[in-house]
Write a protein that holds these residues in place. Structure first.
Motif, short mmCIF file in Angstrom:
data_model
loop_
_atom_site.label_atom_id
_atom_site.label_comp_id
_atom_site.label_asym_id
_atom_site.label_seq_id
_atom_site.Cartn_x
_atom_site.Cartn_y
_atom_site.Cartn_z
N THR A 37 -18.91 23.61 -34.65
CA THR A 37 -19.91 22.55 -34.57
C THR A 37 -19.52 21.38 -35.45
N LYS A 38 -19.06 21.66 -36.66
CA LYS A 38 -18.63 20.59 -37.56
C LYS A 38 -17.48 19.78 -36.97
N SER A 39 -16.52 20.47 -36.38
CA SER A 39 -15.37 19.76 -35.83
C SER A 39 -15.76 18.93 -34.61
N SER A 40 -16.75 19.36 -33.86
CA SER A 40 -17.17 18.59 -32.70
C SER A 40 -17.93 17.33 -33.10
N PHE A 41 -18.41 17.27 -34.34
CA PHE A 41 -19.10 16.09 -34.83
C PHE A 41 -18.23 15.25 -35.76
N SER A 42 -16.94 15.45 -35.71
CA SER A 42 -16.05 14.67 -36.57
C SER A 42 -16.00 13.23 -36.09
N ALA A 43 -15.54 12.34 -36.96
CA ALA A 43 -15.48 10.91 -36.65
C ALA A 43 -14.56 10.64 -35.46
N THR A 44 -13.41 11.29 -35.42
CA THR A 44 -12.48 11.05 -34.31
C THR A 44 -13.06 11.54 -32.99
N SER A 45 -13.78 12.64 -33.03
CA SER A 45 -14.40 13.15 -31.81
C SER A 45 -15.46 12.19 -31.30
N ILE A 46 -16.29 11.69 -32.19
CA ILE A 46 -17.34 10.76 -31.80
C ILE A 46 -16.72 9.45 -31.30
N LYS A 47 -15.69 9.00 -32.00
CA LYS A 47 -14.99 7.76 -31.59
C LYS A 47 -14.42 7.92 -30.18
N SER A 48 -13.83 9.05 -29.91
CA SER A 48 -13.25 9.31 -28.60
C SER A 48 -14.33 9.32 -27.52
N GLU A 49 -15.46 9.94 -27.80
CA GLU A 49 -16.56 9.97 -26.83
C GLU A 49 -17.09 8.58 -26.53
N VAL A 50 -17.25 7.76 -27.58
CA VAL A 50 -17.75 6.39 -27.40
C VAL A 50 -16.75 5.58 -26.58
N LYS A 51 -15.47 5.73 -26.90
CA LYS A 51 -14.42 5.01 -26.17
C LYS A 51 -14.45 5.39 -24.69
N ASN A 52 -14.53 6.67 -24.38
CA ASN A 52 -14.57 7.12 -22.99
C ASN A 52 -15.80 6.59 -22.26
N THR A 53 -16.93 6.61 -22.93
CA THR A 53 -18.16 6.11 -22.32
C THR A 53 -18.05 4.62 -22.02
N LEU A 54 -17.53 3.86 -22.98
CA LEU A 54 -17.35 2.42 -22.77
C LEU A 54 -16.38 2.13 -21.62
N GLN A 55 -15.32 2.90 -21.52
CA GLN A 55 -14.37 2.71 -20.43
C GLN A 55 -15.04 2.95 -19.08
N VAL A 56 -15.83 4.00 -18.98
CA VAL A 56 -16.51 4.31 -17.73
C VAL A 56 -17.50 3.20 -17.37
N LYS A 57 -18.27 2.74 -18.35
CA LYS A 57 -19.25 1.69 -18.09
C LYS A 57 -18.58 0.38 -17.69
N LEU A 58 -17.47 0.05 -18.36
CA LEU A 58 -16.73 -1.16 -18.02
C LEU A 58 -16.17 -1.07 -16.61
N LEU A 59 -15.63 0.06 -16.25
CA LEU A 59 -15.11 0.25 -14.90
C LEU A 59 -16.22 0.14 -13.86
N GLU A 60 -17.38 0.70 -14.14
CA GLU A 60 -18.52 0.59 -13.22
C GLU A 60 -18.94 -0.87 -13.07
N TYR A 61 -18.99 -1.60 -14.16
CA TYR A 61 -19.38 -3.01 -14.14
C TYR A 61 -18.39 -3.83 -13.30
N ILE A 62 -17.11 -3.60 -13.52
CA ILE A 62 -16.09 -4.35 -12.79
C ILE A 62 -16.15 -4.04 -11.30
N THR A 63 -16.27 -2.78 -10.95
CA THR A 63 -16.29 -2.43 -9.53
C THR A 63 -17.53 -2.96 -8.84
N THR A 64 -18.69 -2.92 -9.49
CA THR A 64 -19.89 -3.46 -8.83
C THR A 64 -19.79 -4.95 -8.67
#
Length: 71
Positions: A37-64
């Protein structure tokens, strides 16, 4: 729960040893789960999740917007 019937003190000692070992196993499982649980809440893990989410949202915005442009 059915009560245990023991025929000797040795039976009781064996059962107590089993219970003690089970307790140790449960403690180790809790420690491992906590580490996981601690490792899943590490800074790099959270950073990676935010980056992936932003990429998906940006791709959705561009395609629409591209779809709207070509209609």
């Amino acid at each position: 729960m059915k009560p245990n019937s023991y025929n000797s003190f040795e039976d009781i000692d064996n059962q107590l040893k089993i219970i003690s070992l089970q307790k140790q196993i449960y403690k180790q499982q809790i420690k491992l789960n906590l580490k996981s649980t601690k490792s899943s809440f590490s800074a790099t893990s959270i950073k990676s999740e935010v980056k992936n989410t932003l990429q998906v949202k940006l791709l959705e915005y561009i395609t629409t917007n591209l779809i709207k442009k070509f209609r």
